[in-house]
Design a protein around this motif. Structure first.
Motif, PDB file in Angstrom:
ATOM      1  N   ASN A 126     -14.695   2.123  -5.480  1.00  0.00           N
ATOM      2  CA  ASN A 126     -14.246   1.416  -4.280  1.00  0.00           C
ATOM      3  C   ASN A 126     -15.031   0.121  -4.114  1.00  0.00           C
ATOM      4  OD1 ASN A 126     -12.800   0.848  -1.961  1.00  0.00           O
ATOM      5  ND2 ASN A 126     -13.700   2.477  -0.737  1.00  0.00           N
ATOM      6  N   MET A 185     -12.089   1.302   5.384  1.00  0.00           N
ATOM      7  CA  MET A 185     -11.888   0.709   4.059  1.00  0.00           C
ATOM      8  C   MET A 185     -13.023   1.081   3.104  1.00  0.00           C
ATOM      9  SD  MET A 185     -10.165  -3.029   4.667  1.00  0.00           S
ATOM     10  CE  MET A 185     -11.320  -3.577   5.927  1.00  0.00           C
ATOM     11  N   PHE A 214      -6.772  -4.730   5.919  1.00  0.00           N
ATOM     12  CA  PHE A 214      -6.493  -3.301   6.103  1.00  0.00           C
ATOM     13  C   PHE A 214      -5.003  -3.028   5.912  1.00  0.00           C
ATOM     14  CE2 PHE A 214      -5.764   0.539   8.602  1.00  0.00           C
ATOM     15  CZ  PHE A 214      -6.881   1.308   8.309  1.00  0.00           C
ATOM     16  N   TYR A 233     -12.067  -0.706  11.183  1.00  0.00           N
ATOM     17  CA  TYR A 233     -11.344  -1.126   9.970  1.00  0.00           C
ATOM     18  C   TYR A 233     -12.288  -1.150   8.778  1.00  0.00           C
ATOM     19  CZ  TYR A 233      -7.297  -2.604  12.760  1.00  0.00           C
ATOM     20  OH  TYR A 233      -6.201  -2.633  13.580  1.00  0.00           O
ATOM     21  N   PHE A 287      -6.935   2.387   2.172  1.00  0.00           N
ATOM     22  CA  PHE A 287      -6.805   1.503   3.325  1.00  0.00           C
ATOM     23  C   PHE A 287      -6.946   0.027   2.961  1.00  0.00           C
ATOM     24  CE2 PHE A 287      -8.149   5.395   5.757  1.00  0.00           C
ATOM     25  CZ  PHE A 287      -6.920   5.584   6.375  1.00  0.00           C
ATOM     26  N   LEU A 288      -7.234  -0.262   1.718  1.00  0.00           N
ATOM     27  CA  LEU A 288      -7.359  -1.655   1.289  1.00  0.00           C
ATOM     28  C   LEU A 288      -5.973  -2.231   0.970  1.00  0.00           C
ATOM     29  CD1 LEU A 288     -10.322  -1.247  -1.206  1.00  0.00           C
ATOM     30  CD2 LEU A 288     -10.439  -2.326   1.040  1.00  0.00           C
ATOM     31  N   TYR A 311     -11.446  -8.014   9.400  1.00  0.00           N
ATOM     32  CA  TYR A 311     -11.251  -6.823   8.559  1.00  0.00           C
ATOM     33  C   TYR A 311      -9.812  -6.328   8.688  1.00  0.00           C
ATOM     34  CZ  TYR A 311     -16.307  -6.626   8.014  1.00  0.00           C
ATOM     35  OH  TYR A 311     -17.612  -6.917   7.721  1.00  0.00           O
ATOM     36  N   TYR A 356     -10.281   4.059  -0.331  1.00  0.00           N
ATOM     37  CA  TYR A 356      -9.661   2.912  -0.992  1.00  0.00           C
ATOM     38  C   TYR A 356      -8.203   2.681  -0.580  1.00  0.00           C
ATOM     39  CZ  TYR A 356      -7.077   6.006  -4.100  1.00  0.00           C
ATOM     40  OH  TYR A 356      -6.211   6.944  -4.596  1.00  0.00           O
TER      41      TYR A 356
END
Length: 118
Positions: A35, A81, A55, A77, A87-88, A51, A85
């Protein structure tokens, strides 16, 4: 620095990497295997402003964890993240001082032009 944070199992990310026509000077990091780190996340945040912009609200866990029902702070956020991973928004593309996030045609084309200088 020329680095791309991507998901190797994602067909869209694979297509984008081909479209960019990258040379050996670009480091690829599969975020599922490793990550993104906090320092890099902070660097990208400085470039894009928040951020939240990094997201992915399309992530399956976003709804399954009930995150869509609460107001998330910038720190929330960031925390999610770094923990997960998925959430990226991907890919994250860093070409020296320029940062490109996501897979829109406009973003990919801008990254391609930045890399190839045209």
């Amino acid at each position: 620095m020329k680095k791309i944070y991507h998901l190797s199992s994602c067909n869209t990310n694979q297509r984008i990497l081909k479209e960019l026509e990258l040379g050996d000077d670009v480091e690829l990091q599969d975020i599922k295997k490793e990550n993104i780190d906090e320092k890099t996340l902070d660097f990208i945040k400085e470039k894009v402003g928040s951020y939240e912009a990094m997201f992915s609200k399309r992530a399956m866990k976003y709804r399954s964890m009930g995150l869509n029902e609460i107001n998330l702070s910038e720190e929330d956020y960031k925390k999610y993240m770094l923990e997960e991973y998925t959430f990226l928004k991907r890919p994250f593309i860093i070409f020296d001082d320029e940062v490109f996030i996501g897979n829109s045609k406009k973003t990919v084309e801008a990254a391609r032009k930045a890399y190839h200088g045209n």
